[in-house]
Scaffold this motif. Structure first.
Motif, PDB file in Angstrom:
ATOM      1  N   ILE A  58     112.702 -53.676 -41.578  1.00 55.89           N
ATOM      2  CA  ILE A  58     113.865 -54.356 -42.155  1.00 55.89           C
ATOM      3  C   ILE A  58     115.038 -54.177 -41.184  1.00 55.89           C
ATOM      4  O   ILE A  58     115.396 -53.058 -40.849  1.00 55.89           O
ATOM      5  CB  ILE A  58     114.229 -53.764 -43.529  1.00 55.89           C
ATOM      6  N   ILE A  59     115.598 -55.282 -40.722  1.00 57.30           N
ATOM      7  CA  ILE A  59     116.706 -55.208 -39.764  1.00 57.30           C
ATOM      8  C   ILE A  59     117.858 -56.056 -40.261  1.00 57.30           C
ATOM      9  O   ILE A  59     117.648 -57.169 -40.748  1.00 57.30           O
ATOM     10  CB  ILE A  59     116.281 -55.717 -38.367  1.00 57.30           C
ATOM     11  N   GLU A  60     119.058 -55.517 -40.134  1.00 55.15           N
ATOM     12  CA  GLU A  60     120.251 -56.340 -40.355  1.00 55.15           C
ATOM     13  C   GLU A  60     121.106 -56.246 -39.107  1.00 55.15           C
ATOM     14  O   GLU A  60     121.375 -55.156 -38.610  1.00 55.15           O
ATOM     15  CB  GLU A  60     121.019 -55.840 -41.577  1.00 55.15           C
ATOM     16  N   LYS A  61     121.545 -57.406 -38.635  1.00 52.87           N
ATOM     17  CA  LYS A  61     122.349 -57.412 -37.413  1.00 52.87           C
ATOM     18  C   LYS A  61     123.750 -56.898 -37.719  1.00 52.87           C
ATOM     19  O   LYS A  61     124.251 -57.046 -38.828  1.00 52.87           O
ATOM     20  CB  LYS A  61     122.463 -58.840 -36.893  1.00 52.87           C
ATOM     21  N   SER A  62     124.378 -56.337 -36.668  1.00 56.04           N
ATOM     22  CA  SER A  62     125.763 -55.888 -36.826  1.00 56.04           C
ATOM     23  C   SER A  62     126.691 -57.091 -36.733  1.00 56.04           C
ATOM     24  O   SER A  62     126.317 -58.148 -36.238  1.00 56.04           O
ATOM     25  CB  SER A  62     126.094 -54.908 -35.713  1.00 56.04           C
ATOM     26  N   LYS A  63     127.924 -56.892 -37.207  1.00 58.08           N
ATOM     27  CA  LYS A  63     128.912 -57.973 -37.096  1.00 58.08           C
ATOM     28  C   LYS A  63     129.570 -57.949 -35.717  1.00 58.08           C
ATOM     29  O   LYS A  63     129.868 -58.978 -35.135  1.00 58.08           O
ATOM     30  CB  LYS A  63     129.993 -57.806 -38.164  1.00 58.08           C
ATOM     31  N   ASP A  64     129.806 -56.720 -35.202  1.00 59.98           N
ATOM     32  CA  ASP A  64     130.485 -56.602 -33.912  1.00 59.98           C
ATOM     33  C   ASP A  64     129.478 -56.337 -32.798  1.00 59.98           C
ATOM     34  O   ASP A  64     128.294 -56.196 -33.046  1.00 59.98           O
ATOM     35  CB  ASP A  64     131.509 -55.467 -33.976  1.00 59.98           C
ATOM     36  N   LYS A  65     130.002 -56.251 -31.573  1.00 57.14           N
ATOM     37  CA  LYS A  65     129.120 -56.000 -30.426  1.00 57.14           C
ATOM     38  C   LYS A  65     129.532 -54.711 -29.746  1.00 57.14           C
ATOM     39  O   LYS A  65     130.691 -54.308 -29.795  1.00 57.14           O
ATOM     40  CB  LYS A  65     129.206 -57.162 -29.439  1.00 57.14           C
ATOM     41  N   TYR A 100     123.960 -54.665 -32.317  1.00 58.48           N
ATOM     42  CA  TYR A 100     123.145 -53.490 -32.573  1.00 58.48           C
ATOM     43  C   TYR A 100     122.675 -53.567 -34.025  1.00 58.48           C
ATOM     44  O   TYR A 100     123.247 -54.308 -34.824  1.00 58.48           O
ATOM     45  CB  TYR A 100     123.931 -52.205 -32.302  1.00 58.48           C
ATOM     46  N   PRO A 101     121.632 -52.848 -34.392  1.00 54.61           N
ATOM     47  CA  PRO A 101     121.143 -52.956 -35.770  1.00 54.61           C
ATOM     48  C   PRO A 101     122.049 -52.179 -36.723  1.00 54.61           C
ATOM     49  O   PRO A 101     122.177 -50.958 -36.593  1.00 54.61           O
ATOM     50  CB  PRO A 101     119.749 -52.344 -35.703  1.00 54.61           C
ATOM     51  N   ALA A 102     122.675 -52.871 -37.646  1.00 61.85           N
ATOM     52  CA  ALA A 102     123.471 -52.182 -38.659  1.00 61.85           C
ATOM     53  C   ALA A 102     122.541 -51.465 -39.630  1.00 61.85           C
ATOM     54  O   ALA A 102     122.837 -50.374 -40.107  1.00 61.85           O
ATOM     55  CB  ALA A 102     124.347 -53.183 -39.405  1.00 61.85           C
ATOM     56  N   VAL A 103     121.418 -52.102 -39.932  1.00 59.92           N
ATOM     57  CA  VAL A 103     120.392 -51.472 -40.757  1.00 59.92           C
ATOM     58  C   VAL A 103     119.077 -51.627 -40.009  1.00 59.92           C
ATOM     59  O   VAL A 103     118.754 -52.707 -39.517  1.00 59.92           O
ATOM     60  CB  VAL A 103     120.284 -52.173 -42.136  1.00 59.92           C
ATOM     61  N   PHE A 104     118.354 -50.540 -39.883  1.00 61.64           N
ATOM     62  CA  PHE A 104     117.019 -50.632 -39.310  1.00 61.64           C
ATOM     63  C   PHE A 104     116.142 -49.700 -40.125  1.00 61.64           C
ATOM     64  O   PHE A 104     116.334 -48.496 -40.107  1.00 61.64           O
ATOM     65  CB  PHE A 104     117.017 -50.218 -37.841  1.00 61.64           C
ATOM     66  N   GLY A 105     115.222 -50.257 -40.866  1.00 65.24           N
ATOM     67  CA  GLY A 105     114.364 -49.408 -41.690  1.00 65.24           C
ATOM     68  C   GLY A 105     112.907 -49.731 -41.477  1.00 65.24           C
ATOM     69  O   GLY A 105     112.539 -50.876 -41.226  1.00 65.24           O
ATOM     70  N   ILE A 106     112.079 -48.696 -41.533  1.00 68.15           N
ATOM     71  CA  ILE A 106     110.632 -48.910 -41.481  1.00 68.15           C
ATOM     72  C   ILE A 106     110.019 -48.218 -42.690  1.00 68.15           C
ATOM     73  O   ILE A 106     110.246 -47.027 -42.916  1.00 68.15           O
ATOM     74  CB  ILE A 106     110.022 -48.365 -40.178  1.00 68.15           C
ATOM     75  N   ASP A 107     109.295 -48.976 -43.466  1.00 67.72           N
ATOM     76  CA  ASP A 107     108.620 -48.408 -44.623  1.00 67.72           C
ATOM     77  C   ASP A 107     107.262 -47.888 -44.153  1.00 67.72           C
ATOM     78  O   ASP A 107     106.317 -48.654 -43.980  1.00 67.72           O
ATOM     79  CB  ASP A 107     108.454 -49.484 -45.697  1.00 67.72           C
ATOM     80  N   LEU A 133     121.471 -46.760 -28.937  1.00 65.64           N
ATOM     81  CA  LEU A 133     120.157 -47.334 -29.256  1.00 65.64           C
ATOM     82  C   LEU A 133     119.864 -48.482 -28.286  1.00 65.64           C
ATOM     83  O   LEU A 133     120.753 -49.265 -27.960  1.00 65.64           O
ATOM     84  CB  LEU A 133     120.150 -47.878 -30.679  1.00 65.64           C
ATOM     85  N   ARG A 134     118.630 -48.573 -27.859  1.00 65.04           N
ATOM     86  CA  ARG A 134     118.281 -49.703 -26.993  1.00 65.04           C
ATOM     87  C   ARG A 134     118.145 -51.002 -27.791  1.00 65.04           C
ATOM     88  O   ARG A 134     118.195 -52.079 -27.231  1.00 65.04           O
ATOM     89  CB  ARG A 134     116.958 -49.420 -26.298  1.00 65.04           C
ATOM     90  N   CYS A 135     117.921 -50.840 -29.077  1.00 66.31           N
ATOM     91  CA  CYS A 135     117.667 -52.013 -29.917  1.00 66.31           C
ATOM     92  C   CYS A 135     118.906 -52.903 -29.985  1.00 66.31           C
ATOM     93  O   CYS A 135     120.017 -52.413 -30.144  1.00 66.31           O
ATOM     94  CB  CYS A 135     117.285 -51.555 -31.317  1.00 66.31           C
ATOM     95  N   VAL A 136     118.700 -54.200 -29.817  1.00 62.79           N
ATOM     96  CA  VAL A 136     119.813 -55.126 -29.904  1.00 62.79           C
ATOM     97  C   VAL A 136     119.686 -56.023 -31.131  1.00 62.79           C
ATOM     98  O   VAL A 136     120.319 -57.072 -31.210  1.00 62.79           O
ATOM     99  CB  VAL A 136     119.935 -56.003 -28.638  1.00 62.79           C
ATOM    100  N   ALA A 137     118.866 -55.612 -32.086  1.00 63.74           N
ATOM    101  CA  ALA A 137     118.710 -56.335 -33.353  1.00 63.74           C
ATOM    102  C   ALA A 137     118.291 -57.791 -33.143  1.00 63.74           C
ATOM    103  O   ALA A 137     118.819 -58.695 -33.786  1.00 63.74           O
ATOM    104  CB  ALA A 137     119.993 -56.262 -34.182  1.00 63.74           C
ATOM    105  N   CYS A 138     117.351 -58.003 -32.227  1.00 64.39           N
ATOM    106  CA  CYS A 138     116.889 -59.375 -31.997  1.00 64.39           C
ATOM    107  C   CYS A 138     115.911 -59.811 -33.085  1.00 64.39           C
ATOM    108  O   CYS A 138     115.589 -60.998 -33.198  1.00 64.39           O
ATOM    109  CB  CYS A 138     116.244 -59.509 -30.629  1.00 64.39           C
ATOM    110  N   GLN A 139     115.406 -58.880 -33.855  1.00 68.10           N
ATOM    111  CA  GLN A 139     114.557 -59.145 -35.025  1.00 68.10           C
ATOM    112  C   GLN A 139     113.192 -59.727 -34.677  1.00 68.10           C
ATOM    113  O   GLN A 139     112.527 -60.280 -35.534  1.00 68.10           O
ATOM    114  CB  GLN A 139     115.276 -60.066 -36.017  1.00 68.10           C
ATOM    115  N   ILE A 140     112.785 -59.578 -33.411  1.00 61.30           N
ATOM    116  CA  ILE A 140     111.453 -60.081 -33.046  1.00 61.30           C
ATOM    117  C   ILE A 140     110.380 -59.243 -33.723  1.00 61.30           C
ATOM    118  O   ILE A 140     109.406 -59.762 -34.271  1.00 61.30           O
ATOM    119  CB  ILE A 140     111.289 -60.076 -31.511  1.00 61.30           C
TER     120      ILE A 140
END
Lengths: 400, 241
Positions: B79-86, B97-104, B61-68
């Motif tokens: 809805i985004i949750e960041k991962s613990k590891d890299k 990376y996004p551990a959780v990425f959801g779009i309603d 995934l290109r997403c790096v969970a920056c949450q912008i």
């Protein structure tokens, strides 16, 4: 409780009531004199002729309207408060949903207010593109309106479908440019989002060029129609004094003969560079309001042909414009444009934070609606529907 | 003559009726399910996440969970949750990376603001619109696995835009590689030349070779220093496709 308190608008009704005297007291007088029953009918909110969720509480004497109370708020979505809690950019897609027929114009009004607030320049090409979009929007709004007006008159769907056929061509253009037919979300602070390709411009130019042919056909079909003349001429008269006092704007005001067009008066964007005329009515009746739309469309076509001729090359976005983390300096600004329905204004107060401190919309539909009772008194319910249609309201904008 | 207006109007109606059989300008309806129309390239519906590789969508995934996008989304449907590891990204740099990425999607209003604010070109607009579902809540909530679509798919639906994005990303990658090489060379040269106080200023650089802002103007503007985490420099205007 007197009627003036009930109606909420027009505390002094000056139009004559059904039996000569002023309308307010007449309600009582008629009742006392003839013991006739006044009938209170609630038209709407779910009624096909109210153009949305709008309710008219009409008091009828026979078939004549003796009192009319507009009730709105059924589509209230808290737009202004939401905008105060989101970023400046975040409100832009919400403005699409105000006047959902003319999202391009509404976007522009909001962008104009923010640009005024921040003193942001807009490149020339973007200014021209904005005018092209706004005038295309005027074409589609007015064609929609004349279509719906005839639907209200009882010509079930033929004029509306012809109008929608033309509107669809404009919407296709908007879709191929901005990605969405109606929720364009096209303007940005300091410019526009997408630069149209030469093919798009050519298609739009051809559309504008062919539009008068549709208008001629439409007018041949309907403007001389005797039934239409009988149903609209002299119906829903509004004199200029009343219209000015109530703060009406747009084609409804101009139909009453008042020369007020924000494009001419404010000269926002690059409108002063364009050569166009502002049509004016003489009687202020439904027929004038209809003709006003037809004439305005013809003027829009003129503006469009000039815009396509003069469209300069260059950037469409100010290089210093910020998309994210946008914080205008503290202050206040009022940006207004001549939207197809009237003067659409956004009033913003900024305290330097990423959210506006105060965000207020001046919706032309709501303010034009305040004189509905004035226009409808003494007419029948069937006429009230036509008068409402000729005011041109969109409930998304009325209720916000 | 009374009634002439009506007759003229009927003539127009008749013209339209006949015209609807042969004049393309008057033939506007399409029988939808049988005759699908071609969507314009700019058409947008709901967002999806771009992954580099179709075989391992979650890993690339290109997403790096920056949450912008989560912060900027006007109806707050992401809805985004960041991962613990890299994990290493396409540039070889370790990223979250996004551990959780959801779009309603029942809340999403397809405004495209997430796409415009994303500094990594990780989220783009999809064109799929036949998405009827039987469950109002769970079926309309798209999770990471449903949202991830390969870059080849992006090329399919938005060819011009995708080509532009790819060109920009390769240029970035090249610049990052050259930068890494240069810093590595500097590192190799440094201990020989001057093992003096200047060394401490040079030393931290090799640790983060790609963090240096790129010179090329980007689609986006970087956040304020205090606002956190984007590695991008001062940006230019939003580019058009």
């Amino acid at each position: 409780m007197s009627t003036s308190q009930v109606s909420g608008f027009n505390t002094q009704v000056s139009a004559p009531g059904p039996f000569g005297g002023p309308a307010g007291p007449t309600v009582r007088a008629v009742h006392d004199q003839f013991h006739g029953d006044l009938l209170e009918v609630s038209m709407g909110p779910q009624h096909p002729s109210t153009h949305g969720v709008f309710r008219m509480v009409v008091t009828l004497d026979g078939e004549q309207i003796v009192k009319l109370k507009p009730v709105f708020g059924y589509l209230h979505r808290n737009h202004e408060k939401i905008a105060e809690n989101t970023s400046y950019l975040g409100s832009m897609p919400y403005t699409d949903r105000l006047d959902y027929l003319c999202s391009m114009s509404t976007n522009w009004a909001y962008a104009l207010a923010v640009e005024k607030l921040d003193g942001q320049p807009v490149p020339d090409r973007a200014q021209y593109l904005r005018i092209i979009m706004a005038e295309l929007t005027r074409l589609l709004n007015h064609s929609c309106l004349v279509g719906f007006l005839f639907n209200d008159l009882g010509t079930s769907f033929t004029p509306l479908l012809y109008a929608f056929r033309e509107r669809e061509k404009i919407l296709d253009l908007f879709e191929s440019l901005s990605g969405s037919r109606m929720m364009c979300n096209y303007q940005r602070f300091g410019g526009c989002r997408v630069d149209p390709s030469p093919e798009w411009l050519e298609a739009a130019r051809r559309l504008a060029e062919n539009y008068p042919r549709f208008l001629d056909e439409y007018e041949a079909m309907l403007t001389g129609n005797e039934i239409m003349l009988a149903r609209t001429q002299g119906i829903g008269r509004l004199n200029s004094t009343h219209a000015i006092n109530a703060g009406l704007t747009g084609p409804v005001l101009r139909a009453s003969g008042v020369d007020y067009d924000v494009r001419k008066i404010d000269g926002y964007g690059v409108y002063p560079r364009f050569d166009f005329r502002v049509p004016l009515g003489a009687h202020g009746d439904t027929y004038d309001r209809y003709m006003m739309r037809i004439l305005e469309m013809r003027e829009s076509v003129k503006i469009l042909s000039q815009a396509f001729r003069d469209l300069p090359a260059g950037p469409i976005m100010d290089p210093k414009a910020k998309l994210r983390g946008f914080r205008p300096k503290a202050g206040e600004a009022y940006g207004r444009i001549e939207s197809p329905k009237g003067e659409l204004g956004f009033y913003l107060i900024s305290d330097g934070s990423p959210n506006p401190y105060r965000y207020r919309v001046r919706p032309p539909s709501l303010i034009n609606l305040t004189l509905l009772e004035e226009m409808c008194l003494g007419h029948t319910v069937a006429d009230a529907v036509v008068i409402l249609g000729s005011i041109d309201i969109v409930l998304g904008e009325v209720d916000r | 003559m009374l009634g002439s207006g009506i007759i003229k109007g009927l003539a127009v109606t008749a013209k339209n009726f006949v015209g609807s059989y042969y004049d393309p300008a008057r033939m506007t309806t399409v029988e939808y399910p049988e005759q699908p129309t071609v969507l314009p390239e700019n058409y947008r519906n709901f967002p999806f996440l771009v992954s580099e590789n179709a075989t391992d969508p979650m890993g690339t995934l290109r997403c790096v969970a920056c949450q912008i996008c989560e912060k900027e989304c006007p109806p707050q449907c992401i809805i985004i949750e960041k991962s613990k590891d890299k994990k290493p990204d396409a540039n070889g740099k370790m990223q979250l990376y996004p551990a959780v990425f959801g779009i309603d999607t029942s809340v999403c209003m397809s405004c495209q603001i997430c796409v415009e604010v994303c500094p990594f070109d990780a989220i783009k607009m999809d064109k799929v619109f036949e998405i009827a579902a039987t469950d109002r809540f769970l079926d309309l909530y798209l999770n990471r696995e449903q949202l991830a679509k390969p870059n080849t798919y992006y090329h399919q639906i938005h060819p011009e835009e995708a080509a532009e994005v790819d060109g920009r990303l390769t240029a970035d990658r090249k610049a990052a590689e050259e930068k890494a090489k240069a810093t590595a060379a500097a590192k190799a040269a440094a201990p020989v030349a001057a093992p003096k106080p200047a060394d401490s200023a040079v030393a931290p650089k090799p640790a983060s070779p790609a963090v240096k802002p790129q010179d090329e103007p980007r689609r986006l503007v970087s956040p304020k220093p205090g606002e956190g985490g984007s590695p991008l420099g001062e940006g230019g205007p939003a580019k058009s496709s």
